[in-house]
Design an enzyme around this catalytic site. Structure first.
Site, mmCIF file in Angstrom:
data_model
loop_
_atom_site.group_PDB
_atom_site.id
_atom_site.type_symbol
_atom_site.label_atom_id
_atom_site.label_comp_id
_atom_site.label_asym_id
_atom_site.label_seq_id
_atom_site.Cartn_x
_atom_site.Cartn_y
_atom_site.Cartn_z
ATOM 1 N N ASP A 1 0.816 -1.216 0.000
ATOM 2 C CA ASP A 1 0.000 0.000 0.000
ATOM 3 C C ASP A 1 0.853 1.271 0.000
ATOM 4 O O ASP A 1 0.469 2.288 0.557
ATOM 5 C CB ASP A 1 -0.959 0.024 1.214
ATOM 6 C CG ASP A 1 -1.720 -1.273 1.342
ATOM 7 O OD1 ASP A 1 -2.303 -1.694 0.334
ATOM 8 O OD2 ASP A 1 -1.715 -1.885 2.433
ATOM 9 N N GLY B 1 -4.434 -3.919 -4.224
ATOM 10 C CA GLY B 1 -5.386 -2.858 -4.550
ATOM 11 C C GLY B 1 -4.607 -1.613 -4.877
ATOM 12 O O GLY B 1 -3.919 -1.079 -4.018
ATOM 13 N N HIS B 2 -4.620 -1.209 -6.117
ATOM 14 C CA HIS B 2 -3.876 -0.026 -6.524
ATOM 15 C C HIS B 2 -4.856 1.097 -6.840
ATOM 16 O O HIS B 2 -5.775 0.912 -7.629
ATOM 17 C CB HIS B 2 -3.018 -0.333 -7.757
ATOM 18 C CG HIS B 2 -1.930 -1.304 -7.479
ATOM 19 N ND1 HIS B 2 -1.201 -1.932 -8.452
ATOM 20 C CD2 HIS B 2 -1.433 -1.751 -6.305
ATOM 21 C CE1 HIS B 2 -0.308 -2.729 -7.886
ATOM 22 N NE2 HIS B 2 -0.433 -2.638 -6.587
ATOM 23 N N LYS C 1 2.265 2.214 -5.161
ATOM 24 C CA LYS C 1 2.958 1.712 -6.374
ATOM 25 C C LYS C 1 2.161 2.038 -7.632
ATOM 26 O O LYS C 1 2.738 2.330 -8.677
ATOM 27 C CB LYS C 1 3.168 0.187 -6.285
ATOM 28 C CG LYS C 1 4.118 -0.233 -5.202
ATOM 29 C CD LYS C 1 4.265 -1.724 -5.129
ATOM 30 C CE LYS C 1 3.043 -2.452 -4.591
ATOM 31 N NZ LYS C 1 2.727 -2.180 -3.179
ATOM 32 N N GLN D 1 1.929 -6.122 -3.519
ATOM 33 C CA GLN D 1 2.361 -6.315 -2.131
ATOM 34 C C GLN D 1 3.756 -5.682 -1.950
ATOM 35 O O GLN D 1 4.026 -4.688 -2.593
ATOM 36 C CB GLN D 1 2.351 -7.795 -1.713
ATOM 37 C CG GLN D 1 0.954 -8.383 -1.590
ATOM 38 C CD GLN D 1 0.378 -8.802 -2.931
ATOM 39 O OE1 GLN D 1 1.035 -9.478 -3.694
ATOM 40 N NE2 GLN D 1 -0.829 -8.404 -3.213
HETATM 41 P P1 IMP Z 1 -2.801 -12.842 1.367
HETATM 42 O O1 IMP Z 1 -1.875 -12.259 0.365
HETATM 43 O O2 IMP Z 1 -4.247 -12.523 1.119
HETATM 44 O O3 IMP Z 1 -2.563 -14.303 1.590
HETATM 45 O O4 IMP Z 1 -2.464 -12.141 2.775
HETATM 46 C C1 IMP Z 1 -1.247 -12.343 3.458
HETATM 47 C C2 IMP Z 1 -0.776 -11.069 4.148
HETATM 48 O O5 IMP Z 1 -0.413 -10.115 3.158
HETATM 49 C C3 IMP Z 1 -1.833 -10.391 5.020
HETATM 50 O O6 IMP Z 1 -1.190 -9.781 6.126
HETATM 51 C C4 IMP Z 1 -2.411 -9.323 4.107
HETATM 52 O O7 IMP Z 1 -2.956 -8.238 4.836
HETATM 53 C C5 IMP Z 1 -1.155 -8.912 3.362
HETATM 54 N N1 IMP Z 1 -1.434 -8.357 2.032
HETATM 55 C C6 IMP Z 1 -1.754 -9.030 0.909
HETATM 56 N N2 IMP Z 1 -1.912 -8.194 -0.122
HETATM 57 C C7 IMP Z 1 -1.651 -6.962 0.349
HETATM 58 C C8 IMP Z 1 -1.619 -5.672 -0.255
HETATM 59 O O8 IMP Z 1 -1.835 -5.492 -1.455
HETATM 60 N N3 IMP Z 1 -1.309 -4.651 0.568
HETATM 61 C C9 IMP Z 1 -1.031 -4.811 1.889
HETATM 62 N N4 IMP Z 1 -1.032 -5.997 2.488
HETATM 63 C C10 IMP Z 1 -1.347 -7.061 1.726
#
Ligand code: IMP
Length: 435
Positions: free
Chosen positions: A13, A40-41, A16, A223
């Site tokens: 977040d 989420g961009h 990017k 991420q």
């Molecule tokens: P998953 O990717 O849904 O398996 O989540 C694993 C971890 O990554 C969790 O702590 C989520 O909150 C975090 N996470 C996954 N995608 C994002 C993102 O785009 N931004 C921030 N945190 C993320």
């Protein structure tokens, strides 16, 4: 020829999407290389807000080729929804390509994600519950279903059966769920295949052709480094590799195709979900930053945890990604906060000091952050467009970040708008010359 990778340098977040959107102006191809719709961009353009979960952020540039690489996990329902939503808003989608080798998120992956978190109880990871982990697990177990399988009914049905078989026990609570009925799933996914067919492509070949032809390819990460499956705060991580090295695997190019790596970090830090966060602010200041920065998840709507920028973690990210440049976003959010703090080391309760990111997770859970204090700055900086427009104290903050992280700051975000940026140092000169 240029291959430029853009990655998150913190816990995600960081903004990017905005940096990709800006750099995409000079790119011929933008390709996402990992993650899925857990990302989420957000991009604000001419006062209009666009939110993307799967489609590369370059799509707003008319006709630009934007690809979803083989390393991405694709929920086709979400992708189709995004395509249709953008089309309704008049965005040209003809440049969208989806790798035939990308893996598909299936309805059972989403259920398994939720089920896994429920079973973990207090130890839950705080996933986005979008099925990301179970989908990558199936890929590694060679039980995955790929985008190309959508085009062959027999293969699709057989693969779904094979993938469901070892999951029977975990899926028992959903035995009567119509979404998991083999026939329904096959038919639904075949229909997705029809709707996506015109976008399905060999995206690795697209990268080679662009690079061989002297074009610029932007590799868009999702991420961030601290959520990397290998190098992040495991197990509180995502199930892919958001580091720059993964751009090669997730897009299908070699290391020599990468010329530059940009890391994106906020002027402070946020984290969603569970896991260590040494600079977390669990007080009024943390709330203020959350409020001002609009720190609520684009994907899940969850409040983000907030804290000071962590230069120990940022230096680690600079090294892991061999970052050439940093883009520092949301500097404006810190206006009026005095003093400002940057974390320069961690201290273990027994006294040991860590200037470098510790390899042992326990240390990270128990260490406290130690800070350098910097004078704050006042007033609105959203209209600043040159480095020299910024208050001296804001420049001081940027210098502290560059020194501590070990990489130059080349772009600074001073507001949500596309034009609310400052190109710094060499980059500013380069852009002036190009203009
Ligand atoms: P998953 O990717 O849904 O398996 O989540 C694993 C971890 O990554 C969790 O702590 C989520 O909150 C975090 N996470 C996954 N995608 C994002 C993102 O785009 N931004 C921030 N945190 C993320």
């Amino acid at each position: 020829m240029a291959g430029i990778v853009i990655v998150g340098a913190q816990w995600g977040d960081e903004g990017k999407g905005k940096v990709v959107d800006l750099l995409a102006e000079q790119a011929d191809l933008v390709i996402r290389f990992q993650g899925g719709n857990n990302a989420g961009h957000t991009i604000v353009r001419d006062g209009e807000t666009f939110k993307f979960h799967l489609i590369p952020s370059g799509i707003l540039h008319a006709g630009k080729i934007c690809a979803i690489g083989n390393g991405v996990v694709v929920d086709p329902e979400i992708l189709i929804g995004e395509i249709e939503g953008l089309r309704r808003r008049g965005i040209d989608m003809s440049g969208l390509r989806v790798s035939a080798n990308a893996h598909l998120i299936m309805p059972y992956h989403v259920k398994l994600d939720t089920e896994g978190e429920l079973r973990l109880g207090k130890l839950e990871i705080g996933t986005t519950r979008r099925g990301i982990g179970p989908c990558y697990a199936d890929k590694a177990a060679r039980l995955g279903i790929r985008v190309q399988d959508l085009l062959d009914e027999k293969i699709l049905r057989t693969k779904i059966m094979a993938a469901m078989e070892p999951k029977q026990q975990m899926l028992r609570p959903y035995v009567k769920d119509p979404d998991l009925d083999l026939h329904t799933m096959t038919e639904t996914y075949l229909s997705y295949g029809h709707r996506l067919e015109s976008h399905i492509a060999d995206t690795a070949k697209l990268c080679w052709e662009t690079l061989d032809g002297g074009g610029t390819t932007l590799f868009e990460g999702a991420q961030a480094t601290m959520l990397d499956l290998d190098h992040g705060t495991y197990p509180f991580v995502t199930s892919s590799n958001p580091v720059a090295g993964a751009a090669c695997v997730g897009a299908g190019v070699g290391p020599h195709d990468i010329d530059e790596v940009w890391g994106v970090a906020k002027a402070y830090a946020t984290r969603v979900g569970a896991g260590p966060f040494p600079t977390e602010l669990e007080d009024d200041l943390g709330d203020l930053i959350r409020e001002r920065g609009g720190e609520r998840g684009t994907t899940t709507g969850r409040d983000r945890r907030t804290g000071w920028i962590d230069l120990v973690a940022l230096r680690y990210a600079v090294r892991l990604n061999t970052m050439d440049a940093l883009a520092i976003t949301k500097l404006d959010v810190l206006s009026g906060i005095d003093p400002l703090r940057v974390c320069v080391r961690y201290r273990h309760p027994e006294g040991a000091v860590f200037d470098e990111f510790p390899y042992h997770q326990t240390i990270l859970h128990t260490a406290t952050a130690e800070y350098e204090e910097l004078p704050g700055f006042e007033g609105e900086i959203g209209d600043c467009r040159r480095e020299s427009d910024l208050p001296r104290e804001a420049r001081g903050m940027l210098e502290a970040i560059a020194d501590g992280a070990g990489a130059p700051v080349r772009l600074v975000g001073v507001g949500p708008g596309r034009d609310q940026v400052i190109w710094m140092g060499e980059e500013a000169e380069h852009r002036l010359r190009a203009a």
